[in-house]
Write an enzyme that holds these catalytic residues in place. Structure first.
Site, PDB file in Angstrom:
ATOM      1  N   SER A 265       0.792  -1.234   0.000  1.00 24.24           N
ATOM      2  CA  SER A 265       0.000   0.000   0.000  1.00 24.24           C
ATOM      3  C   SER A 265       0.823   1.283   0.000  1.00 24.24           C
ATOM      4  CB  SER A 265      -0.952   0.020   1.200  1.00 24.24           C
ATOM      5  OG  SER A 265      -0.240   0.237   2.403  1.00 24.24           O
TER       6      SER A 265
ATOM      7  N   LYS B 127       0.532   5.062   6.591  1.00 20.97           N
ATOM      8  CA  LYS B 127      -0.045   5.840   5.485  1.00 20.97           C
ATOM      9  C   LYS B 127       0.535   7.258   5.507  1.00 20.97           C
ATOM     10  CE  LYS B 127      -2.874   2.393   4.658  1.00 20.97           C
ATOM     11  NZ  LYS B 127      -2.698   1.489   3.492  1.00 20.97           N
TER      12      LYS B 127
END
Length: 206
Positions: free
Chosen positions: A57, A99
Site C-alpha cells: 500500500s 499511510k
C-alpha cells in the site's frame, strides 16, 4: 625479621587499599549497565519503536517487510503535518497501518482520478509523481478510488482527526475506506527505514 615484617605489612596495606578500588569500580560498572538498560528501555519503548511494513500500500516509497523506526513522541509536541508518513492503530481491525497524511483538521479533500485537491487547490504529490507518470504512460490511472465516495461521504476533516492515503493509490485501504483517523490513534511518525541495510534511508515526508 623486621625487614620481612615491614614488607609483609606493606603488602597487606596495598591489598587493603586495592579492595575498595576494585569494589568501587564494580559498583561504577553496575551503575553504567543499569543506566544503559534504562536508556535502551526508554528509547525502545517510550521514544521510538520498530514497525514492519506489510503489503504494497505504500509502494513505491515503502516495500513489504521493510523495517522502519517510528518516532513516538513527536506528536506529543505538535499535530501531524501534510505529507508526513504516520503509523496508526485501527481499532476495528486491531492492527497498525502506515499511510501518508493528506489532510488535517478543517481541510476539505477531493480526489478525482489522479487529481488531489485540498481546500479547492490542486496538490502536486512529488513523492508519487514518478508512479503517476508511469501509469499515464500506459494509458492508465494511478488511482482507482475517488473521494468522497459512497463509503465516506463527508469530505471535511473533523477536529482531532487526519485524512490519510497510501502512496500506492490503487492498492491501499485508507481513509477512503476506513474514514478519518483520530490523532489519539496515531502511534508516531515513520522516520527511518533501517532494514534491509541496502534500503536504509531517512523517510522523505515531502
Amino acid at each position: 625479621m623486621e625487614s620481612g615484617n615491614h614488607l609483609t605489612d606493606s603488602t597487606v596495606e596495598q591489598l587493603q587499599e586495592k579492595q575498595p578500588r576494585v569494589k568501587n569500580e564494580m559498583i561504577d560498572w553496575l551503575k553504567a549497565i543499569i543506566v544503559a538498560i534504562v536508556l535502551v528501555f526508554i528509547i525502545r519503548w517510550l521514544l521510538f519503536a520498530p514497525f514492519i511494513v506489510e503489503g504494497a500500500s505504500m509502494e513505491p516509497n515503502f516495500k513489504t517487510d521493510e523495517r522502519v523506526v517510528v518516532n513516538k513522541v513527536i506528536y506529543d509536541f505538535r499535530d501531524p503535518k501534510l505529507s508526513e508518513v504516520v503509523v496508526f492503530h485501527v481499532r476495528k481491525e486491531q492492527r497498525d497501518f502506515i499511510k501518508r497524511v493528506i489532510g488535517v483538521a478543517g481541510d476539505t479533500i477531493q480526489y478525482q482520478g489522479d487529481n488531489l485537491y485540498v481546500n479547492g487547490k490542486k496538490v502536486e504529490e512529488s513523492y508519487i509523481q514518478g508512479a503517476i507518470q508511469d501509469a499515464h504512460a500506459k494509458g492508465e490511472l494511478y488511482n482507482n478510488v475517488d473521494f468522497p465516495n459512497a463509503t465516506i461521504t463527508d469530505s471535511k476533516v473533523p477536529e482531532g482527526y487526519i485524512f490519510v492515503m497510501g502512496d500506492h493509490r490503487n492498492n491501499s485501504r485508507d481513509s477512503r475506506a476506513i474514514g478519518f483517523v483520530s490523532i489519539k490513534d496515531i502511534v508516531g511518525r515513520a522516520d527511518v527505514i533501517f532494514w534491509p541495510v541496502d534500503s536504509a534511508q531517512w523517510v522523505k515526508h515531502k
